[in-house]
Motif scaffolding. Sequence first.
Motif, short mmCIF file in Angstrom:
data_model
loop_
_atom_site.label_atom_id
_atom_site.label_comp_id
_atom_site.label_asym_id
_atom_site.label_seq_id
_atom_site.Cartn_x
_atom_site.Cartn_y
_atom_site.Cartn_z
N VAL A 99 0.83 -1.21 0.00
CA VAL A 99 0.00 0.00 0.00
C VAL A 99 0.87 1.26 0.00
CG1 VAL A 99 -1.68 1.32 1.32
CG2 VAL A 99 -1.93 -1.17 1.12
N PHE A 100 1.88 1.29 0.86
CA PHE A 100 2.69 2.50 0.98
C PHE A 100 3.72 2.63 -0.14
CE2 PHE A 100 0.82 2.17 5.16
CZ PHE A 100 0.47 3.49 5.41
N ALA A 101 4.06 1.54 -0.80
CA ALA A 101 4.88 1.65 -2.00
C ALA A 101 4.10 2.34 -3.11
CB ALA A 101 5.34 0.27 -2.45
N LEU A 102 2.81 2.01 -3.21
CA LEU A 102 1.95 2.67 -4.20
C LEU A 102 1.84 4.17 -3.93
CD1 LEU A 102 -0.05 2.47 -6.57
CD2 LEU A 102 -1.84 1.94 -4.89
N LEU A 103 1.70 4.53 -2.66
CA LEU A 103 1.59 5.95 -2.31
C LEU A 103 2.86 6.72 -2.64
CD1 LEU A 103 -0.32 5.70 1.11
CD2 LEU A 103 -1.22 6.41 -1.12
N VAL A 143 9.44 15.75 -1.73
CA VAL A 143 10.43 14.91 -1.06
C VAL A 143 9.92 14.49 0.32
CG1 VAL A 143 12.77 14.82 -0.15
CG2 VAL A 143 12.33 15.95 -2.33
N LEU A 144 9.22 15.40 1.00
CA LEU A 144 8.71 15.10 2.34
C LEU A 144 7.72 13.94 2.30
CD1 LEU A 144 8.47 15.74 5.34
CD2 LEU A 144 6.70 17.44 4.76
N LEU A 145 6.74 14.00 1.38
CA LEU A 145 5.76 12.92 1.29
C LEU A 145 6.43 11.61 0.88
CD1 LEU A 145 2.66 14.61 -0.39
CD2 LEU A 145 2.84 13.71 1.94
N LEU A 146 7.37 11.68 -0.05
CA LEU A 146 8.09 10.48 -0.45
C LEU A 146 8.79 9.84 0.75
CD1 LEU A 146 9.25 8.60 -2.70
CD2 LEU A 146 11.15 10.22 -2.88
N GLY A 147 9.44 10.68 1.55
CA GLY A 147 10.15 10.17 2.72
C GLY A 147 9.21 9.57 3.75
N VAL A 148 8.07 10.23 4.01
CA VAL A 148 7.12 9.73 5.00
C VAL A 148 6.55 8.38 4.58
CG1 VAL A 148 4.85 10.13 6.03
CG2 VAL A 148 6.52 11.99 5.92
N PHE A 149 6.10 8.28 3.32
CA PHE A 149 5.54 7.02 2.84
C PHE A 149 6.59 5.91 2.83
CE2 PHE A 149 2.37 9.71 0.26
CZ PHE A 149 1.48 9.71 1.31
N ARG A 150 7.83 6.27 2.52
CA ARG A 150 8.89 5.25 2.47
C ARG A 150 9.23 4.76 3.88
NH1 ARG A 150 11.18 3.20 -1.62
NH2 ARG A 150 13.25 2.24 -1.51
N VAL A 151 9.20 5.64 4.85
CA VAL A 151 9.47 5.23 6.24
C VAL A 151 8.38 4.29 6.74
CG1 VAL A 151 9.53 6.09 8.61
CG2 VAL A 151 10.90 7.21 6.86
N ILE A 152 7.11 4.60 6.44
CA ILE A 152 6.02 3.73 6.88
C ILE A 152 6.11 2.37 6.18
CG2 ILE A 152 3.52 3.45 7.03
CD1 ILE A 152 3.29 6.49 7.13
N MET A 153 6.47 2.38 4.89
CA MET A 153 6.65 1.12 4.19
C MET A 153 7.75 0.28 4.84
SD MET A 153 7.81 0.31 0.25
CE MET A 153 9.56 0.38 0.65
N GLY A 154 8.82 0.95 5.28
CA GLY A 154 9.91 0.24 5.94
C GLY A 154 9.46 -0.48 7.20
N LEU A 155 8.50 0.09 7.92
CA LEU A 155 7.99 -0.54 9.13
C LEU A 155 7.37 -1.90 8.81
CD1 LEU A 155 7.59 0.05 12.19
CD2 LEU A 155 5.32 0.91 11.60
#
Length: 459
Positions: A354-358, A365-377
């Motif tokens: 889901v968060f890879a799609l987002l 850059v901020l949104l990319l970083g936030v979604f990528r951090v949640i995907m990492g979890l």
Amino acid sequence: MATMPSSEACSMALAMAAVEKGTGDDRGMETLQYSGWRCHRKIHARRPAGGMMPAVRRVPAHGSWQRTRGVMVASQFITQLAFTLGLPFLPLYLQQLGVHDPQRAALWAGASATFSGLAMALMAPIWGRLADRVGRKAMVLRATFAGVLVVGGMALVQGPVALLALRLLQGLLTGTVSASNTLVADSVPKNKLGSSMALMQTAVFAGAAGGPLIGGVIADRFGYRWPFGATAALLLLSGLLVLLGSREEFKPQARTQPSRSERRARTRQIWLLLGPIIVVNFLDQLAGSVVGPVLPLVIAHLAGGQQSGVATLTGTILGSVAVSASIGALIAGRLTGRWPPPQVVAACAGGAAVFALLQGLASSVLLLGVFRVIMGLFIGGTLPAANVLLGNLVPPQDRGVAFGLTASATSLGFAAGPLLGALLVHVGLRAPFLLTSGLLALECLWMVWSSRRLNSASG
């Protein structure tokens, strides 16, 4: 499908796995563990009169396994910190080496990762089989000290061809993660396997958290060659730590020569059980590496095309993702004690999709970083749960080759992912994120479909 051993056969085999120490009663018995597929129990019994003893593995002493696990967690952290100092910035380093076009630089970076991954996939089962014969610690030392020479040489290259050759050599000679996991899995008691695999994966992510951040700062201040020199120094430290600090009581286990039909049945059974885990490792690494070669370019695009500070910004995002992934690994390690590991893998892969799609839809850059951090979890929990499942299914004398096979699958994913990502740049910078989401969704569905068989085999 080959039949699993009956409960009576397991009981008889397990009874043969205890050794009498001379007194003949239970108080004089030394507890040993019989290592057979799905026959993992500790029992006390007499030696069969005049019988041959099967292969056994001594249960590790309390202080010994704790020390070895602690040393290997520290070594894993240092090693991953070292490897991630320079490799995330390979496209930018290639531009410095003369590949000025960003798309060509991404293609060169993807090709280097592909060659390295294919070489590692080829060698991983061979190193795993060798580990079952000569010991796990020797394989960790081989992989670590080889990295000192190969990655250190990357700091001295003068062109992309030389860098590509060293990346190929890196794939042939290194591979520390599977070697370290095998050593730990064979050293700890079975009831500590889940937490131990989670700690090892957390060390991987924690090292990957600091590596890009530190490497980005070094690269921005001193140039892209310096992170590779720092990598060699840290790998030397990690190798010395394992050499001097870890303990391994390895004794090659005697193997009987099975008949041809027994070999076929055993091979089929192994592949039926390990096949789903191998596919998960492949899809997980493929999904995780598709974005790698293009991430610095995407960040530069979202930042307005400026090159200044891109390495530091990329390192910050990658480091933050690794921190969240390490937290996810610890959570997954606890969840595998409550829920079946296949369900944990499926849930983590689905959330990551889901968060890879987002990320593919992010406008800053901020949104990319936030979604990528949640995907990492989420994605941080997939491999620890898969490794727990692997440890439950595979007996100790086969763990080297089993972890080698899963490492091959991981390496194949690592080989294909960057090349796919580099090719998708021609479609658009957001295309790799969409492919990542699809691969993670496929991983989730695959594990849901395989869960009944795996739960039955490991239960």
